[in-house]
Motif scaffolding. Structure first.
Motif, mmCIF file in Angstrom:
data_model
loop_
_atom_site.group_PDB
_atom_site.id
_atom_site.type_symbol
_atom_site.label_atom_id
_atom_site.label_comp_id
_atom_site.label_asym_id
_atom_site.label_seq_id
_atom_site.Cartn_x
_atom_site.Cartn_y
_atom_site.Cartn_z
ATOM 1 N N GLN A 140 -50.076 42.169 13.477
ATOM 2 C CA GLN A 140 -50.471 43.726 13.495
ATOM 3 C C GLN A 140 -51.505 44.876 13.750
ATOM 4 O O GLN A 140 -50.426 46.091 14.417
ATOM 5 C CB GLN A 140 -48.829 44.166 12.699
ATOM 6 C CG GLN A 140 -47.910 43.466 11.762
ATOM 7 C CD GLN A 140 -47.200 43.106 11.039
ATOM 8 O OE1 GLN A 140 -48.258 44.022 9.832
ATOM 9 N NE2 GLN A 140 -45.810 43.587 10.968
ATOM 10 N N GLY A 141 -52.719 43.969 13.530
ATOM 11 C CA GLY A 141 -53.467 44.869 13.632
ATOM 12 C C GLY A 141 -54.060 46.031 12.144
ATOM 13 O O GLY A 141 -53.623 45.409 11.786
ATOM 14 N N LEU A 142 -55.088 46.415 12.395
ATOM 15 C CA LEU A 142 -54.540 47.343 11.905
ATOM 16 C C LEU A 142 -54.434 48.646 11.041
ATOM 17 O O LEU A 142 -53.909 49.401 11.728
ATOM 18 C CB LEU A 142 -56.812 47.757 11.751
ATOM 19 C CG LEU A 142 -57.749 48.148 10.271
ATOM 20 C CD1 LEU A 142 -57.896 46.714 9.826
ATOM 21 C CD2 LEU A 142 -59.479 48.548 10.702
ATOM 22 N N SER A 143 -54.667 48.572 9.935
ATOM 23 C CA SER A 143 -53.362 49.563 9.141
ATOM 24 C C SER A 143 -54.159 50.303 7.696
ATOM 25 O O SER A 143 -54.941 49.380 7.272
ATOM 26 C CB SER A 143 -52.058 49.237 8.736
ATOM 27 O OG SER A 143 -51.963 48.206 7.882
ATOM 28 N N PHE A 144 -53.428 51.347 6.876
ATOM 29 C CA PHE A 144 -54.086 51.682 6.083
ATOM 30 C C PHE A 144 -53.998 50.212 4.875
ATOM 31 O O PHE A 144 -55.108 50.004 3.831
ATOM 32 C CB PHE A 144 -53.745 52.791 5.706
ATOM 33 C CG PHE A 144 -54.206 53.601 4.373
ATOM 34 C CD1 PHE A 144 -55.242 54.106 3.690
ATOM 35 C CD2 PHE A 144 -53.759 53.083 2.430
ATOM 36 C CE1 PHE A 144 -55.614 54.137 2.859
ATOM 37 C CE2 PHE A 144 -53.925 53.491 1.457
ATOM 38 C CZ PHE A 144 -55.259 53.990 1.396
ATOM 39 N N THR A 145 -53.228 50.288 5.235
ATOM 40 C CA THR A 145 -52.159 48.320 3.954
ATOM 41 C C THR A 145 -53.708 47.400 4.039
ATOM 42 O O THR A 145 -54.278 47.252 3.184
ATOM 43 C CB THR A 145 -50.933 48.509 3.969
ATOM 44 O OG1 THR A 145 -50.617 50.010 3.991
ATOM 45 C CG2 THR A 145 -50.738 47.647 3.084
ATOM 46 N N ARG A 146 -53.434 46.963 5.376
ATOM 47 C CA ARG A 146 -54.605 46.002 5.844
ATOM 48 C C ARG A 146 -56.022 46.332 5.300
ATOM 49 O O ARG A 146 -56.049 45.809 5.212
ATOM 50 C CB ARG A 146 -54.945 46.083 7.639
ATOM 51 C CG ARG A 146 -55.263 44.974 7.580
ATOM 52 C CD ARG A 146 -54.622 43.133 6.834
ATOM 53 N NE ARG A 146 -55.732 42.685 7.879
ATOM 54 C CZ ARG A 146 -55.688 40.833 7.286
ATOM 55 N NH1 ARG A 146 -55.023 41.041 6.249
ATOM 56 N NH2 ARG A 146 -56.170 39.722 8.201
ATOM 57 N N LEU A 147 -56.912 47.467 6.179
ATOM 58 C CA LEU A 147 -58.038 48.057 5.685
ATOM 59 C C LEU A 147 -57.960 47.485 3.684
ATOM 60 O O LEU A 147 -59.063 47.364 3.012
ATOM 61 C CB LEU A 147 -58.687 49.292 6.293
ATOM 62 C CG LEU A 147 -59.627 49.984 5.331
ATOM 63 C CD1 LEU A 147 -60.415 48.929 6.516
ATOM 64 C CD2 LEU A 147 -59.689 51.137 5.437
ATOM 65 N N ARG A 148 -57.198 48.256 3.492
ATOM 66 C CA ARG A 148 -57.515 47.847 1.701
ATOM 67 C C ARG A 148 -57.098 46.548 1.229
ATOM 68 O O ARG A 148 -57.561 46.273 0.635
ATOM 69 C CB ARG A 148 -56.077 48.397 0.326
ATOM 70 C CG ARG A 148 -55.899 48.032 -0.382
ATOM 71 C CD ARG A 148 -54.591 49.050 -0.572
ATOM 72 N NE ARG A 148 -53.350 49.040 -0.810
ATOM 73 C CZ ARG A 148 -52.560 48.084 -1.108
ATOM 74 N NH1 ARG A 148 -53.229 47.251 -1.402
ATOM 75 N NH2 ARG A 148 -51.323 47.975 -0.509
ATOM 76 N N GLN A 149 -56.572 46.105 1.912
ATOM 77 C CA GLN A 149 -56.183 44.491 1.725
ATOM 78 C C GLN A 149 -58.006 43.726 1.951
ATOM 79 O O GLN A 149 -58.044 42.937 0.842
ATOM 80 C CB GLN A 149 -55.206 43.690 1.896
ATOM 81 C CG GLN A 149 -53.754 44.177 1.203
ATOM 82 C CD GLN A 149 -52.618 43.270 3.039
ATOM 83 O OE1 GLN A 149 -53.276 43.183 3.810
ATOM 84 N NE2 GLN A 149 -51.761 43.081 2.252
ATOM 85 N N LEU A 150 -57.946 43.897 3.125
ATOM 86 C CA LEU A 150 -59.306 43.763 3.280
ATOM 87 C C LEU A 150 -60.875 43.701 3.088
ATOM 88 O O LEU A 150 -61.509 42.947 2.753
ATOM 89 C CB LEU A 150 -59.781 43.825 4.997
ATOM 90 C CG LEU A 150 -58.946 43.218 5.762
ATOM 91 C CD1 LEU A 150 -58.915 43.979 6.950
ATOM 92 C CD2 LEU A 150 -58.977 41.735 6.105
#
Length: 482
Positions: A140-150
């Motif tokens: 899905q690529g980068l999102s706010f949720t994904r960035l927080r997880q990373l």
């Protein structure tokens, strides 16, 4: 002569592995061993051991400034490096024995790379979810949720890697003191440097390289392949049971008509849970670390489809052939190879225990002065000079130094008042060494005509314990240069 051109990359591109969580016997064993090994590594520097006044009370300590290694009641000096050689030999033999019994169980359960990678995977699942969620997030690529997880995942990884490096340096200094100095930025710069190096390597190897370390960097899989035999237990896909693969429905239909149908339903669960992405159904491979997680996954599927467990199990090459021939399985953990390794382990271990139990707390070394080898005195006598080093591994003691094998010889030491006898006394502090330059003089009428073997002794005045070493007394008649 034609020229050959190779098109395309020499190495296959890396396919990211997304291990799936699994539950079962071998997963529980791995969690237990992970907890035990990491607890020992992180907490052992804080364990105390009373060795008496003036000595460090850390149970395990590599004291580089004083050149000592402490392990609970054992204290090793640089001169006793052969104990470390014995430990390395024991470690190698234990690895050989483990391999002869059950293949790469070291790789699957105890290897530091496996242990820390398991821990990093657990954090990744806790933050990002299981296999499907992680695959979907990457697509899905980068999102706010994904960035927080990373950010959360890599922060936790770095904290673990940092404490891994910090725990390592604690073995080289008093742990509570060094922790305080590190937090107040008063620790030596070399401590920060090594923490940084080990933090970077742990983060890289366990968080990013992962299975690549096992497949490409570690030499043990290649060594292990040369040491194993057909009787060693290895994680094995039982082809005779599993093939031909087909769906559950089709297998039931064939069995109702008494036709052959394998138990493997091609669900790929054994691949999904593998930390290196290996398909165990293709046989033993370099990437397989023999961790047994595919056994747990396959057993769970077999129970769901109402088939016997053990389609994937620890088994031997011998039994694979015996099952195809309709013979019962046969196991031989006790055989010539395992007996040899076990006997060598017992022998080396016994030698080391005996050496530790009988080693002396006193040692003496002597070095003959080479320039000049001898000095001719004005009264016709001859003098040889030596550098004497006494090692005292006990409490404060006084030693009387004497020489045997050279009648009429007199000992003198620089900086120590002479005595009326042919002996001199040297005091050595607790757990210390003392170096003294001594002179051995022989009267003119008793000078030997050839190099003479002598024994220099150090006698504990309190206990009578004696340590001795041999050297030579060199006269002018030997052809040396004064």
């Amino acid at each position: 002569m034609t020229e050959t051109h190779i098109e395309g990359p020499l190495y296959a591109p890396r396919m990211k592995v997304y291990p799936q969580a699994v539950h079962g016997r071998f997963r529980r064993i791995k969690w237990t061993l992970l907890a035990i090994t990491l607890s020992i590594y992180y907490l052992l520097p804080f364990v105390r051991w009373d060795r008496g006044p003036g000595l460090p009370n850390q149970a395990v300590l590599v004291d580089l400034p004083h050149r000592r290694f402490y392990f609970f009641f054992i204290e090793l000096w640089p001169q006793e490096v052969y104990y470390f050689t014995g430990l390395l030999i024991l470690a190698a033999l234990v690895l050989f024995l483990m391999n002869a019994l059950a293949g790469r169980i070291w790789c699957g359960y105890l290897c530091p790379q496996t242990v820390w990678t398991d821990l990093f995977y657990a954090i990744e699942r806790w933050v990002e979810g299981d296999r499907r969620e992680r695959i979907r997030s990457d697509k899905q690529g980068l999102s706010f949720t994904r960035l927080r997880q990373l950010v959360t995942k890599h922060t936790l990884w770095l904290l673990i890697a940092w404490w891994t490096g910090g725990a390592w340096v604690l073995y080289f200094s008093d742990a509570p003191t060094l922790v305080k100095d590190l937090l107040t930025f008063q620790a030596p710069m070399v401590a920060y440097i090594w923490i940084g190096i080990l933090t970077a390597t742990t983060y890289t190897f366990a968080g990013h390289a992962r299975e690549q370390i096992c497949i490409y960097m570690c030499p043990w899989p290649r060594i292990q392949a040369a040491l194993t035999d057909e009787w060693a237990l290895n994680v094995t896909y039982r082809v005779d049971r599993g093939e031909p693969r087909m769906s559950v429905k089709k297998a039931e239909q064939l069995r109702q008509h008494d036709q052959a149908a394998g138990d493997c339903i091609d669900c790929h669960q054994c691949i999904n849970v593998c930390p290196t992405g290996v398909d165990i159904r293709e046989g033993i491979q370099l990437g397989c670390i023999q961790c047994g997680l595919c056994i747990d996954a396959c057993d769970a599927v077999m129970r769901q489809v109402d088939r016997p467990t053990g389609l994937i199990a620890y088994d031997t090459d011998i039994n694979a052939g015996r099952r195809l021939a309709g013979k019962p399985p046969l196991y031989r953990p006790i055989r010539a190879r395992t007996l040899l390794y076990g006997g060598l382990i017992a022998l080396v271990g016994a030698i080391m225990i005996y050496a530790l139990a009988t080693r002396s707390s006193l040692d003496i070394n002597v070095l003959h002065e080479r320039n000049p080898l001898f000095v001719a005195l004005s009264d016709g006598g001859v003098r040889n000079d030596y550098t004497l080093r006494i090692l005292n591994k006990g409490a404060d003691r006084a030693f009387e130094i004497g020489v045997v094998g050279l009648p009429g010889a007199r000992l003198h030491a620089i900086g120590i008042p002479p005595r009326a006898s042919d002996r001199l006394t040297i005091e050595v502090g607790q757990d210390q060494t003392r170096e003294v330059r001594i002179s051995l003089q022989v009267p003119g009428n008793m000078v030997p005509t050839a190099p003479t073997s002598i024994t220099i002794q150090a006698k504990d005045l309190a206990t009578g314990q004696i340590a001795s070493t041999k050297d030579n007394f060199v006269p002018p008649a030997s052809g040396g240069n004064p």
